[in-house]
Structure formats: structure tokens, C-alpha cells
Design an enzyme around this catalytic site. Structure first.
Site, mmCIF file in Angstrom:
data_model
loop_
_atom_site.group_PDB
_atom_site.id
_atom_site.type_symbol
_atom_site.label_atom_id
_atom_site.label_comp_id
_atom_site.label_asym_id
_atom_site.label_seq_id
_atom_site.Cartn_x
_atom_site.Cartn_y
_atom_site.Cartn_z
ATOM 1 N N HIS B 153 0.842 -1.217 0.000
ATOM 2 C CA HIS B 153 0.000 0.000 0.000
ATOM 3 C C HIS B 153 0.871 1.258 0.000
ATOM 4 C CE1 HIS B 153 -3.276 -2.661 1.572
ATOM 5 N NE2 HIS B 153 -2.290 -3.192 2.243
ATOM 6 N N SER B 276 20.017 15.538 -18.297
ATOM 7 C CA SER B 276 20.100 16.716 -19.156
ATOM 8 C C SER B 276 21.140 17.654 -18.577
ATOM 9 C CB SER B 276 18.746 17.420 -19.230
ATOM 10 O OG SER B 276 18.734 18.571 -18.412
ATOM 11 N N ASN B 284 16.850 9.770 -15.929
ATOM 12 C CA ASN B 284 15.547 9.166 -16.212
ATOM 13 C C ASN B 284 15.681 7.688 -16.535
ATOM 14 O OD1 ASN B 284 14.456 11.686 -15.879
ATOM 15 N ND2 ASN B 284 14.489 12.171 -18.064
#
Lengths: 449, 449, 449, 449
Positions: B153, B276, B284
Site C-alpha cells: 500500500h 540533461s 531518467n
């Protein structure tokens, strides 16, 4: 002993009581009765049947004495979905019984009855959506200024505000509100076209009866039959599927942000609700989870409904009858998630300190874009960029704060003072247009209200 | 200029080159040619056509000179999917050309050709799945002992090990491996049943031709035609949908755990890949994201394929022809995600220190179950439970470590020594059967290997 | 007042009473009680709790006095799905109440309870599938020899027999039967793994308790927790989706063939069921239509279930809880269609005369392949082909029977006698291997029986 | 060697060349270039970058010399979807290259580029839908008056006209046309919001740049970022799914009505297209079948797209990147079906004689409602009803025409003359409001045009 949506246990996890009421057996019958009464009155309006008969039928539909169990039992043992209700109303109408269902075909009644039920359903959905927006706008007003990490690809990207996050939800929900309003208008058409859709059963009076019938029900008159053209209802279900996706996104985000690893938001907890006795650190976002599960089930109905559009010849029940089950289940399940979402957002717990704390997780990485722009103004963009690549890599590898590393570099301190650097690494100074864009959403909303 | 799956840009995000090759135009044709050659040979085997003709046809299919563009163009201007290829092979077979496609119907060729292509596709999928398991088992061996927070959860529940997490994936993947093996056997049947499925076109020789045909192709003989019975292929696609769900779950978990808020795992990063330039803190998990997107598209094909099972009369192309597009796209897109997942797992970055650090996030809450059991042995379960509810609530409200609060209570220190308490709050002492269950999965795997 | 699946009217159109019973509130509770009782007994088996306590708990679960309404109400006002039932059983167990749910987590109970319910559900599905096959095999035996038009692409292709059509269905259903048998075995595993799946709550006794627990329930022991690995249940739902596609195909075919334009089959009609009073020519295949609508709804659940496989971290209810609603609704709705299909096939009306009549619709076109083969034996394949193209085109354009046109041609009558031609145009002489293939299906079935 | 949608063979069955062109690699790049050029110009408009730089970038985007293969290859070997194109444009822009992509984030470019491509796609879809309607309206004008059997539940219900059937399609298509127009407006918004959606990268100039950017592209300005709000694009795909359902319904109906058992309509056949040489009676409605298969694949994309709405945090590519593949494939596949449908309807073969013939299939049953109404005017509704039940049952059982049986009954002939009865059994006298409803659809269409 209920089952599934009506199971005494499961119905308290999925769906809502208020929407179950809209689609319960009595309301289903009542919808049909309303259609039959209005049909009889419309036929009296154009002189096709005696006014007295229409009155008798209307009066009969108001009775509370229909034996729902018996009608259901006749549906079970017979093979016709509507005939038992026709028979019950006919019997209750005495002499006027012969005028019940005059000139209509089964689907005229079930389609128009469904529209009436959906009108009631949308009476719940529309204000609920509005309330979600109002609640979120209230949070923007009261807590929207808190800076927090904007996360893309699961990574900290740049700082945003909580209000900006909420404004994105408002923006999306406001379009849904417009969609639902449009759907409401779209589906509010009556059906009265007889067996093959040509209304041959009413002879030359057909169009006049249909006009009076629609007027009495407050529904628009379609150009032609829609027994086999289900795009209106399908647009509604497709739209609800999209809204469910938005609710799912919102509830998942609250759930995610409530995890111990982030801890920035939490669905409302009850006093003395300390998770499980043996795992007191746990506060499961159970409302979020239930809401999401409901949304996923709702979304699964969209392709089924779009598939049911593909009927055979002028019409067939292999397609249309599926709607009888799917549409109520869609609305009931959806409304459960809608209610949960309202509860979650209305009582949302917000932890601005944790947001600030989390903004430090990347050791300043989240503001490196801002620092680079600051340096660029002094040393030119190319050099600033090269500096920042080095500094950021070092910060990441050595797990040291960006500011510390910046202050150690002469080229940096030559360009900017300590105070300027301090300002640059403050996330709240790198919020871009978060406020302006948030305001744009809120003020469009105010204009619409 | 390619489009979508063949777009020079998109094809490098979705799908895999190796699987595109299995389903490219030449392989499609080659599959059909193989079927026609085997059919001719089978017909020669039973004396229906001259052996020489079969040899000529076989020889013709080996040519590289088929003008694929021209065949495609004839498909475009004509209305028959297969006829241009029949004509091309007929022309290339000289006198034997009249025996090409003898006694067969279009779907005999396309169905059997599809099976041959799928056999090649599964030659890629099966070992890939095995490699995933082997890679994960290697991680269990080398890094599986690291304790980490088990999260349910979105909340920290109890400690687990990284190996336990991987074992759960292995367990699921191993069932998928068995499913794919079963599917391979299931779909490996030939089709040769003529226009209406009765093989009337081959007269009394039909069964003998079919037997020889299947034998030559190494495919099983079906009891009856399956022109309109698509459950075998559908089971394969449904199974691939389930495997895609598992890959999606794995890649999402790696992506989530790689976020700055958790930071326990990361897909392999390249040297000098610093996100970047302006957001150097960002790495990422792009492979995870692409894999997940592909899996979602694959899963969407399952209901379409199950819907295509519902054909009309003996057969129709409104159902079957959809498979021609859907099956290749399913396998190609799926294999892209499979490849990404292998890359992600093979080069997985593991941060055990961060796992240990995160185990402290709940200030000991994650071990409160263990502490309660420890106390219960001394003071009874009820009292231990009450103590822990109080302590855990205080720890949460005051944001203080559990241990501190425990040591402040006389009833606790009367029951347990500081050393005992220290042992109880160590997550690594509360791993339950994590190791045993992990071992069970690994050793079943070893037995199967 | 029930709603949707439990609506007194809709429940008589969709779903089945017998399957609603399997999943009703009391059975849901009873499943959980059985799990708790077996857990206590297993814990007594290994000496973890007193034998007497286990007996008390078992005894308590047998009571009929549980207040289902009240448990449901507590679910509604609380936020925990299982706690009210735990509390009820605890209260009913007196002193032994403290041992209820000992060492288990919610999902241990709900997962194992679901397996028990599914075992009951498959006790209905499996023999139903077998009966469908037996009924079809009976029709093959008694009426399977009737020739009829084989239709592909909605066009008459070649003659088949009714038995051949049925054998195709049997062949597909028999594979489904094997799939369901496999699924039954696959899903028959218990769950007992505690909060994080490591069974830490049971300490060193964990594995022994689990073994005893599984043995008592007659379920297999898994290698590892499956709280977050839902592929077993998903395979079952995916399989049911495929079976639904087959039932849908069968019922659509019966419906289509019952239309006035074809009239070869019809679902059983009741005495005095003359359609509507004003459209006495109508006998709507209402059972087929309802069955199909149910199947479409069932199929729509497959992608939802596959999506629910994609859980978060070790587990979350946003995925798993969706199963609680979806699985019962899937089985209930599916069983409705299964029952309808059995009724349809058991009482299927067969009109062999109409089949013969329809075989003439193409004026002999349906046997032109046969005639060409007959001519080819006399005049060579190429010439025979050219003759038939001319004759068939003329027959089609002039709407004259093939035989007439054949008899007018000297090249034809020179090659074949009138008697030979008469034999060639008889559809029953062009059935190919219809009988052999049908027999192969039936005898494999007999072998399996 | 292409694969799937680009396979030289499959691409001639699915999708359309014109739409493949809209989404091919070069157009994808061109869309991005257009966005970059407009961004630079907008930045020059507000004085953020030199005008000269913007001109250089615009000029560079017009070059045909971009090495698409190389860009694709860099996408393959790198991990960034857009960077290779940025690099290519930067290189081509010389000194101005440093201003390429200034202040933008990847998704600003890909989102806006997608909008530009979709605008081109809708330039094809909109007029195609209009043409479908125009073609159908033309058929209504020229052949719409032909009476034919209205079929419901696969049974002959009451007579309709062919025009009425077409009007039903027009009515539905006209709503779709409105939907597409609405979607076009809805999606025509630009994206320019930087990394986290706050446009922090453009500082104080952000809003002015965005305004200029949108103006130059002819796109509306959104209130806020939509990187993670995908409802606009999803509404388009959902709408296309619904249109696909309508096309599927139309093409299935043409296919069904072209079967030998009905034979009332047929898709256009080519001269000398006599089906297969051995089954000359066959004219497979292959265009219908391909169109339907395409529609089913398109419909399967709707739930995937709705699922992709559920992104994570501010945005993630696990959701959004799926659109990059799905949207082009959706439009390309859809347009294939759209083209097929236009070809089918434009060249539709209509067989009024066969329609008349089929109206007799029920031996007058199809007009029994009309006869009952005629009798009722003379003998009262109850008696008329009883008479018709008897007569209709007898007609059905004895397979004799209704008229014959009516003329044999004294109660009937006492009420109506032979001429009156003859008029009543003529289907064309029982068309109800078929003409009026058809006219209503046509004239609304004319008003809209």
C-alpha cells in the site's frame, strides 16, 4: 444474500449507495412506468386514446403496490424482459389497460427509461465533479503556495508548488465537467419509433404523438430512431471512462505521495486509526486504493460499450441488452470512486515541511537549472553550462550539497556573491510561472462559475 | 519513409530489430513459399502430382529473385491477399506452376505460414525469458541478502531482502516460461482443409496428403479444420499479454525504486550520461519507461484477439485477417519490452546502503511487529500489544525513534534488556522466511533446469 | 431493492442463480471462516496454539448466527474490508478468539477464500462444458449427416454437414475443457505469508504451519507468496474470456441461422410462443441474444484483470481489490451465458429440409468445384476450368441452374452422361472429408472420456 | 523490408497510403522542425533571441538534406528520442544552433509536433466523413424509396425502405462529424511549458513567448501545461473508436446483405471478378471484411489510450511515449477502413428486386401488423387481434401466404373487400414514417451544409 455489486460486503467497497438507488429495481420499473404514462398522455393529447384512459394509466403508475418480486419472477420464467411489467401495469390500469404500451415497441420503453435514469445519475455526477473542483480550488487558496519537488520520470525535476499540481487537476476536471454537460444534452432524447423504427404502428399520428411524448418528458426529439444507433450512450460511457482515468491518476498520486518514502500528502485519517496494531507505522491510503480499483473496472467497460455499438441489421439485443447491465454498473462503480475522491480531497492532509525537506534530497540538483541561468548572466551560457555539469556531477558523486561545491569554485564566487548564490539555490526562487499558470486556471474557473 | 512500427525513429523506441526481421515482408513470403513447397512435396508423396513438379516448386521457392515490391503492388491494386504471391511462385515454377497451391485454400497457406513465423518468434521469446530468470537468479546469488523495506500500500510494512523481491519475479516468470512452452506445442499444428474446411478439393487422398504435409513441416496434425477456430493463437496472444503485465510490473518497480525519493535501484546508466545538462540530478529510467509503454500497447491487443475469435459461419476475414496485423505487431512490440527488460536487469544498479538508510525512515516502525513479539514473550500478548500501540503512536507523532521511546518506558526495560531491544529493532533480524522462500524458488528453478 | 447483477429483473437476464449462490455474501464469509478455522487447526497441529482453541474457532465458524448485515454495515462505516468479519469470529470464539487470524495478513484470508470459492465455481463450469460437448455429440449422432451450405465470407462456399459444423465447436470446446482443468489445478494453491510475504509473524514455525494449512484445505503449497503475483487467477479469467468468445460464436451462429432469410436452426421455442401478437412471424432468438451480450461483458473483464496484475511494490489494493469484484462478476455473468448455451443446444430445432432448399440458392454454384473435377477427368483440367468459368458466369447472370446450362453444352454432354452430371451436382456427393473429420473429433472425445 | 503496418503486403490491406504519409518519419521530423522554428521566431518576437538566429533556424528546417537514417540510428544507439533531431537541426543552423530548442523541454516539441500531425490527419478524416454522408444522401435520393424487410433480432420485423436504413447511418455519421470538428478544436493547443511545466526556463518572458509561439502555429494557448493531462488527445482517440464502431456496423451490414442467402446489396465488384475459378458463385465482400478487421484493431486502442492518461507525478514517459506509437497507428489503420467504406458505399450495388422477393419470405407475416390494424377498424381491436393470431399461426405452420388464409375466412371477408386486403398485404403500404424520418435526417443535413 446479495452478490457482487449488491453483496453486503463488496457494495461497501465499490459503488455508492446513492447511485445504487438510481438504478435499483424499483427505479428501473419506475422509469418504465413514467414512460408509459407519458406515452398514454401524449396519445391522449393528439386524440388517439381517451384522456380518461391516460389518466387511469398515470394514476396506476403511482401505486406503490407493484409486486417487484413477482415481476422479476415472471422475467425469470418467461423470455421477455418487459412483458411482465407491461402486464402488471395493464392489470393495475383496469379498463384503460388496453391502452398501455399502445403503439410502442419494447426498446422505446427501455431506451427512454434508461435516459430518465441517466438524467438522475448525472444529477449526482455533475455537482460531484463541481465539488471536486471547488475543493481543489480551496486548497490552492489556502495551501497552494507551498513549494515542492516537481517529479518527472520519477525523478526530481524542478520545484513546483502544491497549487500548481492542483491546478493541473482542476484544468483536466473542468474539461470533464464540460464533457458531462455536453453528454447530458446529447443523451436527453426520447425513443418512440415502433417495431422497425418507422413508427408504422401509430399511423399518420406518429410524429404528433412523438412530439407530445418528448415534450411531456422534457426530452429532445430525435430526427430518427436510435434503436440501433448507440453512439450517444457510448459517448457518455467513454467520457466516464476518461473521467475515471483522471480520478485514478489523482488518487494514485495521493497514495504515492503518502508513502513513507515521500510523505507529503495523505488521505484523511481517522482518529485512533493507527493502521494495524502490529504495524503502527502503517496508514494505508485505503480510500485511494479502493477508488483506483473502481476506476480500473469502469475503464474496462468503455471498449465493451463501444463494441455494443456494432449491432446487426436494424437492431438486435445481442448488442443492446448488454447496455442494460453495463450502464448501471458503470455509473454505480464510477460514483463510488467519485465519492472516495471527494472524501480524499476534502480531508486531504498536507505536510509542507516534508515537501521542503524533500526539496533537499538532490542536494540542490533540483535548482541547478536556476543556478546555471544565474551564472550565465555573468559568464556566458556556454561556460555556465560547463561549470554546472562539473559541479552537478561532483555533487551527485560525492553526495555533497550543490551550494558547498559552488562556494569552493573561484570562477563561481568571482561571478556571484554568496548571497546571490544562496538566493539561486532556494527552490522557492525557481518556481517559474507556477503561480501565473495556476491563477489562469483558477480565474477561468471563476469566469465559468 | 517508414511509418509507426517501421518509422526510422519510432522503431528504435518500440519493438526489436530481431523480431521485426521474423515478421518482415520477405519472411512473410518465405513462410508461404515453404508451405507451398511442402504441400507439393506431400502431394508427390501420395502420388497426386509428379515428384518432378514438387521439386521444381521447391526449387523455385529458394530463389531470391521474387520481386517483393511488385507482389505488394499487386496486392494493392487487386483485392486478393495471396494471389499475387501464388502467381509469382507459379511463374517461377515453369511447367510445374499448375501444381502450385493445388487443392489448398488461401487460409491453409496463411494459417500454416503464420505458425511457421510464430515458431521463429518463440525461438526468440523462450530463451529471452530464460535469460531473465538466470539474470535474476544471479542477482539473488550475489546481492540477494541485502535487507530492504518491504512496501505494501505504498507504506513500509516489514523488512524483506532484495533476493526475496527478485524471487517473487522469478516465480512468476517461471510460470510464464511454462506457459510459452505449452503455447508453442499448442500452436504447432498445420492447416490444410480446403475451401469449406472439408478438404473436398483433394478427394479421397485428402487425409494422406495432410499427414505427409504435416510431417514435412514438423507440425502436428489437427483433428479438424481450424479456419474458424482461433483459440490456439488467441491463447498465445493472451499469454503474451500476461507476460507483458509481469514485465510492466518489474520495469515500473525498477523505475519507482530509482526515483530520488527512494534511490535503491537504477537501470544501467551509461558513462557520461548525466541526464540533461541543466538538470544534472536527473537520470531518467528511460529503458523502464519505454518497456512499460510497449507492454501497455501489447496488453491492449489481447481483447482484440479474443474478439477476433468470434467469426461468422464457417469463417470470415473480418475476423481472421485482423490477426495478420495484430500478431506480428504484438510479437514485435512485446519483444522490444523483453529486450529492454533484459538490459535493465542485466545491468541493474543496486544501492544496498540506500536500502539500509530507507529502513530507518519509519524510525523503527517497520520492526514494531518484531518488538511486539519480543515483548509478548515476557509480558503477554495483550499487554505487549497495548504498549506498542502507545509507543508507535508517540514515535509517529513526535517523530522520534522507536528505540528511544522504548528505552524510556519502565515496563519495557523491566521486560527486556537494552541489548535485547537493540536486536529487536534491527530490520535484518526480522526477515522471517525471506531466505527460505527465496531458496525454494531458486531450487525449484535449478531442478527444472 | 437489488441493483444490476442483483436487480430482480436484470439478474434474470444476466448471470445464473447457481453461480450467484457461489459468490453471495454468506459464501464469501463462509470461505473466510473456513480459512480461519483451517489456519487455527494448522497452528494447533504444529503446537503453536492450543488444540482446544482451534476446535472452538472451527465450531464458531459453523454457526448460522453471524449477522451478515451488521458485518456489512461495519465494513461500510469502517475502512477495513476484513476486520468486521475477524471481529465477529473472534467474538463467537470466546476465549479462543485471541487466536483467530493468528499470524495471518488480510490477503492471506481473502486470497485463500477466493480460491475456495473458485473451486466451487469450477465445480459448476467444468461439468457444464462437458455437457455442451455431450449434447453436441448427440446431435452429431442423430442429425449430423444432413448436408447444408458451408458459408465463408457470408457466401455459400461448398457443402458441409451439420455434424461437421458441430464437430468444429466440439473441437474448440474440448480444448477449453482441458484449459479449465489446467486452471483448476493452477489456482488451487493457498496463501499464507503474512504482512510482507515473509511470514515473519509466525517465526520459525512458519513453513510447518503453512504445510499443515494447505494440507487441511486440500490446496497445493506455493513456493513463495503470491500476494502480488496474480498470474494464476489472471490465467483463469483470460481462459474464461476465450470460452466466452466460443459461446458467443456458437450463439451468434444459431441466431443467424434462425433468421427468416436462412431458417436452418432455431433455439428451442416454447409452445404458444408466437413472437409478438402483431408480428406473429417473429420468433426472436432471445436466449442467443442474452447469451451473446453476457459473453461480451465477460470478455471485457480480461484486459482489466490483466491490468490488475501490474501491482505496486510488494503489493497494493489498488490492484488486488479490483479482483474481489471482477472475479465474481466474471464467473456469474459467464455462467449465465453457459446456461443459456446449454438450453439452446439441448433443445436446438433443426430444419434439414430448409438446409437442402438453401443448398439450391446458388443454382448449383456451390457444387461447381465438384463438376469441374468431374469434367477434368474427361477433358483435362484446363479445359474443364474454362468451361466452368463460362457456365458459372452464365448461371449467375441468367439466374438459371447450373445443370440446365451444362446439359445445353455439347462439349459437356460429350464428356459426361446426364446421370453422371446429375450425380455431380448433388451437394451430398461433394462433402469431402466432412464425415472423416467429424469422426476424428468424436472419437478423440470418446478416447478422452 | 517493412514490417506490419509498413510491410509491403500488409500495408495494402490495412491503413491508407495518404495517412501513412502524414505520419511517416519525414513528417514526424518536419513537425518537430516546424515547432522549433516557430519557437525561435516567437523568442525573437519578444526579443529573447536575435531575429537573425530565428531566421537561420527557420531556413535550416526547410532543408531536404537531413539524414533521416542517421537520426534514426542515433535514436537507436542513444537513449534519447529527440536529441538526435535537436543535434541535426543545431548543426544545420550554424551559429544560430545554440538557440535551437531554447527553453523548451522534449515534450513541448513532441506534443506540439503531434498536434500539427493530427491537424493534417483530420484534414483527411473530416472531408472523408462528409463524403460518406454525401454518398449515402445520394443513394437516398436515387434509390432510397425501395421497400425492403426491416430485420430485428435477425428476424423480419416490418417493411422499411433502403433510404431509411441509409438515413440511420447518416444520422449517426453526422454526429461523428460534429464530434471530429469538436475534437479538432479541442486538440489544437500548443505545448510550451519547460521541464516541470512551470516554464521556469524562460524566466519572466515565458508567457509572452508562449503567446507568440501559439499565434505563429495557429494553435490555441492552454491555461496550463498538459504534459501530464492527456484527455484532449484521448477524447480524439475515443471518438475515432466510436466512428470505427459505426463503420464496422455499416460494413458488416453490407457484407451480411451481400450473402447468397439475402443478396440485397453488394460492395462494388470489378469486371471479370468472378470470385474463385472453382467457386464462381462466390463474390467475397473483401473490402467489407478488411474494413471491419481494421475497425476492430482501432477500437482496441481506445482503452490503451485511456489507460495512458494515468500518468505518474508531473509526467512520465511510461504513459506518454505510448501515444507516439498508438496515435499514428490508430489514425493510419482507421483511415484504411474509412477509405474502404467510401469505396464500398460509392460503388454500392443495390438489388431492389431481391429486396421485394425477400419481403415475401414470411408469406405476409411481415405485414400482419398492418392487416390487424385494417381489421381492427372494422371489427374492433380485440377481435382483430385474435383473428390475426390464428391466421398468422396457420400461415406459419402450413407455410401458406397470409392473404390466402385471410380470404378463406368469412369474418375477414365480411369486414374487408379483396381489394382492401390486397392493399393491406402490400409491404409498401406499411412503411409508416420511413419517408418522413428519412427526410428529417436529410434536411437537417442540408441545413448544416
Amino acid at each position: 444474500m446479495g452478490t457482487s455489486l449488491d453483496c453486503q460486503i463488496l457494495r461497501n467497497v465499490f459503488g455508492s449507495e446513492r447511485m445504487r438507488h438510481v438504478f435499483d429495481t424499483r427505479q428501473l420499473l419506475q422509469g418504465w412506468f413514467e414512460v408509459w404514462a407519458s406515452l398514454a398522455e401524449a396519445e391522449a393529447d393528439v386524440g388517439l386514446i381517451p384522456r380518461e384512459a391516460a389518466s387511469r394509466i398515470r394514476h396506476a403508475t403511482r401505486s406503490d403496490e407493484f409486486d417487484v418480486e413477482r415481476i422479476g419472477e415472471e422475467v425469470r420464467t418467461g423470455r421477455h424482459f418487459l412483458m411482465p411489467a407491461i402486464n402488471a401495469l395493464t392489470a393495475a390500469s383496469g379498463d384503460a389497460g388496453r391502452y398501455v404500451h399502445w403503439g410502442a415497441t419494447t426498446q422505446d420503453i427501455t431506451d427512454t427509461g434508461m435516459v430518465l435514469q441517466l438524467r438522475n445519475a448525472l444529477d449526482i455526477v455533475e455537482p460531484s465533479l463541481q465539488r471536486l473542483i471547488t475543493i481543489l480550488a480551496g486548497h490552492v487558496e489556502s495551501s497552494g503556495h507551498h513549494p515542492m519537488a516537481g517529479r518527472t520520470h520519477w525523478q526530481h525535476a524542478v520545484p513546483i508548488t502544491l497549487g500548481f499540481k492542483f491546478a493541473l487537476w482542476i484544468d483536466e476536471l473542468a474539461r470533464h465537467e464540460a464533457r458531462i454537460r455536453h453528454c447530458r444534452e446529447l443523451i436527453s432524447v426520447a425513443e418512440l419509433h415502433g417495431a422497425g423504427g418507422t413508427l408504422a404502428s401509430l399511423g399518420a399520428d406518429g410524429l404528433r404523438v412523438r412530439a407530445a411524448f418528448c415534450k411531456r418528458l422534457g426530452l429532445a426529439e430525435p430526427d430518427i430512431a436510435w434503436h440501433g444507433s448507440r453512439d450517444r450512450l457510448t459517448e457518455l460511457v467513454s467520457t466516464i471512462g476518461m473521467i475515471a482515468a483522471t480520478l485514478e491518476k489523482i488518487c494514485l498520486e495521493v497514495g504515492r505521495l503518502s508513502g513513507n518514502d515521500i510523505g507529503e500528502l495523505h488521505e484523511p485519517r481517522r482518529k485512533r486509526q493507527v493502521g494495524s496494531s502490529t504495524m503502527p507505522q502503517k496508514h494505508n491510503p485505503i480510500l485511494c486504493e479502493r477508488s483506483v480499483a473502481g476506476c480500473r473496472i469502469v475503464r474496462g467497460m468503455v471498449p465493451v460499450m463501444q463494441g455494443l455499438m456494432v449491432g446487426c441489421h436494424e437492431r438486435d439485443l445481442a448488442s443492446v441488452s448488454g447496455e442494460w447491465l453495463l450502464i448501471p454498473q458503470c455509473l454505480i462503480t464510477f460514483d463510488g470512486s467519485l465519492q472516495y475522491t471527494e472524501t480524499i480531497l476534502a480531508g486531504l492532509q498536507i505536510f509542507p515541511d516534508k515537501m521542503l525537506e524533500n526539496l533537499q534530497i538532490t542536494g540542490g540538483g533540483i535548482v541547478s537549472e536556476a543556478v546555471m541561468f544565474g551564472l550565465a548572466a555573468q559568464m556566458g551560457r556556454t561556460q555556465a553550462h560547463d561549470v554546472m555539469v562539473e559541479v552537478a556531477r561532483a555533487a551527485s558523486e560525492q553526495k555533497r550539497p550543490l551550494l558547498e561545491l559552488l562556494l569552493e569554485r573561484e570562477d563561481v564566487t568571482a561571478a556571484l556573491t554568496r548571497e546571490e548564490l544562496l538566493a539561486l539555490v532556494k527552490p522557492e526562487n525557481h518556481l517559474g510561472l507556477a503561480r501565473e499558470l495556476t491563477d489562469a486556471v483558477i480565474s477561468r474557473r471563476a469566469d465559468a462559475g
